[in-house]
Design an enzyme around this catalytic site. Structure first.
Site: not given
Length: 290
Positions: A70, A216, A220
């Site tokens: 990351y 998680p 939508g």
């Protein structure tokens, strides 16, 4: 939300003990969104990233998930800047096994010497003598699994890693890995609207392996006004994102959601999902809708 309001709120999500000996509050925090675009480079506002991490811990989060890839390195160093010296109960999980070629470019790399190098760098970047949970970010198909996990077992025997986990694996890969090392966690894509890895979750639950769903919060179409998620959210005075997290927490006792965000307001909202208790009817309705 004031500094002390809802202090230790994450405790309401319940507790899970990794391998039975490392307890964490089930609602944690994931650091991927603290980096630049494409999970590459520094965030636009590093001070804001530090505030988000500190706020999460203020609210009772004691499980932080990060990775050497990351940034790369950026997220681990932000965790150290924000939280070191670490609270006694804070569990930091990191991952190794990806090489980065640029923004949004992820390349599995599981050669033993690379995994050792990355684990050693993670120890340094996090400022710890032992990594609580070290996860193989991806299984490299070009390298025997026994070689990849074997190196992590060596690091574990040397005291540099406490526990070993996997990410984005199948049930069969989990079984194979279990013959090589004690696997205490699996981190796969899973949410209310994408349950492709239901079989992996079921296996993890049977074996008492922590299941850490990445991405998680995904709602939508369900979150649109008038939808089933919207109606239940209104009943709880909650957001669709909070309901998605509450559903995950209810779905399985081994579930450890790690919602990530670069906003203090959103980290407060996400952790407040710990206080939401869905009725059986609501849980079933969300399951059916998803």
């Amino acid at each position: 939300m004031s500094t002390n309001l809802h202090a230790h709120l994450a405790e309401a999500s319940g507790t899970f003990a990794l391998n039975g000996d490392l307890p964490v509050h089930r609602l944690g925090y994931g650091t991927m969104q603290l980096t630049g675009p494409g999970v590459w480079g520094d965030p636009k506002d590093p001070d804001a990233a530090v505030r988000v991490l500190r706020r999460a811990v203020e609210l009772g989060v004691n499980f932080i998930d990060t990775a050497d890839s990351y940034g790369p390195i950026v997220a681990e160093q932000l965790v150290r800047k924000a939280l070191h010296p670490y609270p006694d109960d804070l569990v930091i999980a990191t991952k190794g096994g990806f090489a980065r070629g640029g923004p949004d470019d992820w390349r599995p790399l599981g050669r033993p010497e690379y995994l050792r190098q990355q684990a050693m760098l993670s120890l340094r970047h996090l400022g710890v003598d032992q990594i609580d949970l070290y996860q193989l970010h991806r299984i490299d198909p070009q390298v025997p699994l026994a070689d990849q996990l074997g190196e992590l077992v060596l690091l574990q025997q040397e005291g540099k890693i406490r526990h070993i986990g996997l990410s984005q694996v199948t049930v069969e890969q989990l079984r194979q890995a279990g013959d090589i090392a004690t696997i205490v966690s699996v981190q796969n894509l899973y949410n209310l609207v994408n349950r492709t890895d239901e079989d992996v979750l079921d296996y993890a639950e049977r074996e008492n392996i922590a299941f850490i769903p990445w991405f998680p919060i995904a709602t939508g179409e369900l979150a649109k006004p008038g939808g089933r998620l919207d109606a239940i959210a209104t009943a709880h005075d909650a957001s669709p994102a909070q309901l998605a997290l509450a559903w995950l927490l209810r779905r399985s006792p081994v579930m450890l959601p790690i919602p990530g965000t670069s906003s203090v307001a959103h980290v407060e909202e996400n952790i407040a999902a710990a206080r939401i208790t869905l009725t059986d009817k609501e849980f079933d309705a969300l399951s059916a809708a998803g």
